[in-house]
Write a protein that holds these residues in place. Structure first.
Motif, PDB file in Angstrom:
ATOM      1  N   GLY A  57       0.856  -1.187   0.000  1.00  0.00           N
ATOM      2  CA  GLY A  57       0.000   0.000   0.000  1.00  0.00           C
ATOM      3  C   GLY A  57       0.891   1.236   0.000  1.00  0.00           C
ATOM      4  N   TRP A  58       1.173   1.751  -1.199  1.00  0.00           N
ATOM      5  CA  TRP A  58       2.122   2.857  -1.321  1.00  0.00           C
ATOM      6  C   TRP A  58       1.704   4.068  -0.501  1.00  0.00           C
ATOM      7  N   ARG A  59       0.425   4.338  -0.448  1.00  0.00           N
ATOM      8  CA  ARG A  59      -0.048   5.511   0.310  1.00  0.00           C
ATOM      9  C   ARG A  59       0.271   5.374   1.794  1.00  0.00           C
ATOM     10  N   ALA A  60       0.195   4.155   2.325  1.00  0.00           N
ATOM     11  CA  ALA A  60       0.517   3.925   3.739  1.00  0.00           C
ATOM     12  C   ALA A  60       1.996   4.181   4.027  1.00  0.00           C
ATOM     13  N   LEU A  61       2.814   4.120   2.993  1.00  0.00           N
ATOM     14  CA  LEU A  61       4.243   4.386   3.154  1.00  0.00           C
ATOM     15  C   LEU A  61       4.601   5.835   2.847  1.00  0.00           C
ATOM     16  N   GLY A  62       3.585   6.662   2.653  1.00  0.00           N
ATOM     17  CA  GLY A  62       3.836   8.086   2.450  1.00  0.00           C
ATOM     18  C   GLY A  62       3.875   8.539   1.007  1.00  0.00           C
ATOM     19  N   TYR A  63       3.539   7.658   0.064  1.00  0.00           N
ATOM     20  CA  TYR A  63       3.500   8.047  -1.344  1.00  0.00           C
ATOM     21  C   TYR A  63       2.072   8.465  -1.682  1.00  0.00           C
ATOM     22  N   GLY A  64       1.830   9.770  -1.665  1.00  0.00           N
ATOM     23  CA  GLY A  64       0.482  10.283  -1.843  1.00  0.00           C
ATOM     24  C   GLY A  64       0.101  10.587  -3.272  1.00  0.00           C
ATOM     25  N   VAL A  65       1.050  10.489  -4.196  1.00  0.00           N
ATOM     26  CA  VAL A  65       0.791  10.819  -5.596  1.00  0.00           C
ATOM     27  C   VAL A  65       1.063   9.583  -6.455  1.00  0.00           C
ATOM     28  N   GLU A  66       0.082   9.239  -7.288  1.00  0.00           N
ATOM     29  CA  GLU A  66       0.255   8.153  -8.254  1.00  0.00           C
ATOM     30  C   GLU A  66      -0.200   8.664  -9.605  1.00  0.00           C
ATOM     31  N   VAL A  67       0.681   8.547 -10.599  1.00  0.00           N
ATOM     32  CA  VAL A  67       0.385   9.067 -11.928  1.00  0.00           C
ATOM     33  C   VAL A  67       0.599   7.962 -12.954  1.00  0.00           C
ATOM     34  N   SER A  68      -0.359   7.830 -13.857  1.00  0.00           N
ATOM     35  CA  SER A  68      -0.238   6.916 -14.984  1.00  0.00           C
ATOM     36  C   SER A  68       0.230   7.746 -16.177  1.00  0.00           C
ATOM     37  N   LEU A  69       1.363   7.359 -16.740  1.00  0.00           N
ATOM     38  CA  LEU A  69       1.918   8.077 -17.887  1.00  0.00           C
ATOM     39  C   LEU A  69       1.783   7.190 -19.121  1.00  0.00           C
ATOM     40  N   ARG A  70       1.134   7.723 -20.149  1.00  0.00           N
ATOM     41  CA  ARG A  70       0.939   6.962 -21.382  1.00  0.00           C
ATOM     42  C   ARG A  70       1.847   7.542 -22.460  1.00  0.00           C
ATOM     43  N   PHE A  71       2.634   6.674 -23.074  1.00  0.00           N
ATOM     44  CA  PHE A  71       3.624   7.097 -24.048  1.00  0.00           C
ATOM     45  C   PHE A  71       3.329   6.514 -25.413  1.00  0.00           C
ATOM     46  N   THR A  72       3.508   7.340 -26.422  1.00  0.00           N
ATOM     47  CA  THR A  72       3.618   6.879 -27.789  1.00  0.00           C
ATOM     48  C   THR A  72       5.080   7.096 -28.142  1.00  0.00           C
ATOM     49  N   LEU A  73       5.728   6.060 -28.649  1.00  0.00           N
ATOM     50  CA  LEU A  73       7.150   6.144 -28.919  1.00  0.00           C
ATOM     51  C   LEU A  73       7.421   6.475 -30.382  1.00  0.00           C
ATOM     52  N   ASP A  74       8.567   7.088 -30.614  1.00  0.00           N
ATOM     53  CA  ASP A  74       9.047   7.343 -31.974  1.00  0.00           C
ATOM     54  C   ASP A  74       9.629   6.037 -32.485  1.00  0.00           C
TER      55      ASP A  74
END
Length: 152
Positions: A57-74
């Protein structure tokens, strides 16, 4: 692998409460402890149960931000996928790497303690990943359903 009703009962209870003692799991699934042990072994050998692991549980360990990054590659470089993924693996805050067919090539899940740390990770580690053609960031607000199992 074919599952019978006893296998399904075992898996349903095992998924619901993976930390159950084996004797309790056997009782709830309606089998003897010896039968439970044999069936769990068969399910592991058959690839139905792939691993037993802790879910952090990342939030329980102090990680309050979670971001999904979607990439299109060259993709003009034939090594774009391999080089991008190798570089992404080196970013400690990247907790998930997934590849796709379609408009999005790769999705990374990045965690940070707060927005200040996320901005630092984004600028210094994410934007420097190779072969990025397009990037979209989606910040997680809430997880409504998170199930690893199938309806058994």
């Amino acid at each position: 692998m074919q599952l019978d009703e006893a296998d399904r009962r075992i898996l349903r209870h095992y998924l619901a409460e993976p930390g159950l003692e084996r004797a309790v799991l056997a009782e709830r699934a309606g089998v003897t402890p010896a039968t439970l042990w044999r069936r769990l072994e068969r399910l592991r050998e058959g690839g139905v149960i792939r691993t037993e692991s802790a879910v952090i549980g990342w939030r329980a360990l102090g990680y309050g931000v979670e971001v999904s990054l979607r990439f299109t590659l060259d993709k003009t470089n034939p090594r774009a996928f391999d080089e991008f993924i190798a570089a992404a693996r080196e970013v400690p805050e990247v907790v998930t790497i997934e590849t796709f067919l379609g408009r999005v090539d790769v999705r990374l899940t990045v965690i940070a303690r707060d927005m200040v740390q996320y901005q630092e990770i984004y600028r210094r580690r994410i934007l420097t990943l190779p072969h990025i053609a397009e990037l979209e960031a989606l910040m997680l607000i809430a997880t409504i359903k998170d199930a690893d199992g199938l309806p058994i």
